[in-house]
Scaffold this active site. Structure first.
Site, mmCIF file in Angstrom:
data_model
loop_
_atom_site.group_PDB
_atom_site.id
_atom_site.type_symbol
_atom_site.label_atom_id
_atom_site.label_comp_id
_atom_site.label_asym_id
_atom_site.label_seq_id
_atom_site.Cartn_x
_atom_site.Cartn_y
_atom_site.Cartn_z
ATOM 1 N N CYS A 11 53.308 37.274 -126.409
ATOM 2 C CA CYS A 11 51.998 36.426 -125.659
ATOM 3 C C CYS A 11 51.474 36.987 -124.425
ATOM 4 O O CYS A 11 52.051 37.776 -123.888
ATOM 5 C CB CYS A 11 52.423 34.843 -125.800
ATOM 6 S SG CYS A 11 53.111 34.682 -124.429
ATOM 7 N N CYS A 14 53.684 36.865 -121.417
ATOM 8 C CA CYS A 14 54.994 37.604 -121.507
ATOM 9 C C CYS A 14 54.319 38.908 -121.043
ATOM 10 O O CYS A 14 54.985 39.689 -120.255
ATOM 11 C CB CYS A 14 55.377 37.942 -122.782
ATOM 12 S SG CYS A 14 55.930 36.388 -123.614
#
Lengths: 77, 139
Positions: A11, A14
């Site tokens: 995501c 991250c």
């Protein structure tokens, strides 16, 4: 050579953590290898239930947060 | 497992995900054998299912699992639900060097520790309500 592992499912958080970790390593001029781990079973082997997380040379440094590059520098020393 | 924002995977790359502002609230329950432990456990599970936080592993903290200790260290709130005045959960946190926690105790809420009795819905509701008060007060 430091091994930086980014634990997360891919995501934006991250990805931001990976960017910041790389920026920190580059700013410090250290050799590093970065590995992104997105498999939940592998992530859970670290005892981590919340992502993203940063692991440096096998040591869990931060969980569930995205520190900026300056803060990550302290984790790489 | 609490993923950072798996539900937003389909969004455009680089787009902000809603979970970024979400506070990490971790819940730890007494794991003893008496009724108060069952009350603590059920309360933590109910709080988790109601979205007040995520139940996490007290035993993992006690075992010194580095990833779990770091998870607790980085959490915004750690709520320890102890069963009785033995304060095992609190002591586990203290032993791990973690100071960022708040504790509630089932026996402080008028619930007697009895070896053979089972948790009741009313007792669990009492602890859930107290936990919500404590969590709300910390914000």
């Amino acid at each position: 050579m430091k091994t930086l592992q980014i634990l997360g499912t891919g995501c934006p958080k991250c990805k931001k953590l990976a960017e910041n970790a790389e920026a920190a390593a580059k700013a410090m001029g250290i050799e590093y290898a970065i590995e992104k781990i997105s498999d939940l079973k592998e992530i859970m082997k670290f005892g981590i239930m919340i992502t993203p997380a940063l692991v440096v040379d096998g040591e869990v440094k931060v969980v569930g947060k995205v520190p900026d590059a300056e803060a990550i520098k302290a984790m790489l020393r | 497992m609490a993923e950072c924002c798996g539900k937003n995977k389909a969004k455009a790359p680089g787009e902000s995900c809603g979970c970024e502002k979400k506070e990490t609230v971790l819940l730890y329950a007494c794991s003893g054998g008496a009724n108060v432990a069952e009350v603590a456990d059920q309360a933590a599970r109910q709080l988790t299912s109601q979205g007040s936080g995520s139940m996490f592993c007290l035993a993992g903290i006690g075992a010194g699992i580095p990833g779990m200790i770091q998870t607790a260290r980085d959490a915004d709130v750690n709520l320890v639900i102890d069963g009785c005045p033995m304060d095992c959960g609190k002591k586990v946190f203290d032993k791990a060097g973690l100071t960022n926690y708040v504790q509630i105790k089932v026996t402080d809420l008028g619930i007697e520790k009895v070896k053979v009795a089972r948790a009741t819905e009313e007792q669990v509701a009492t602890v859930v309500a107290k936990a919500k008060d404590v969590l709300a007060a910390g914000r």
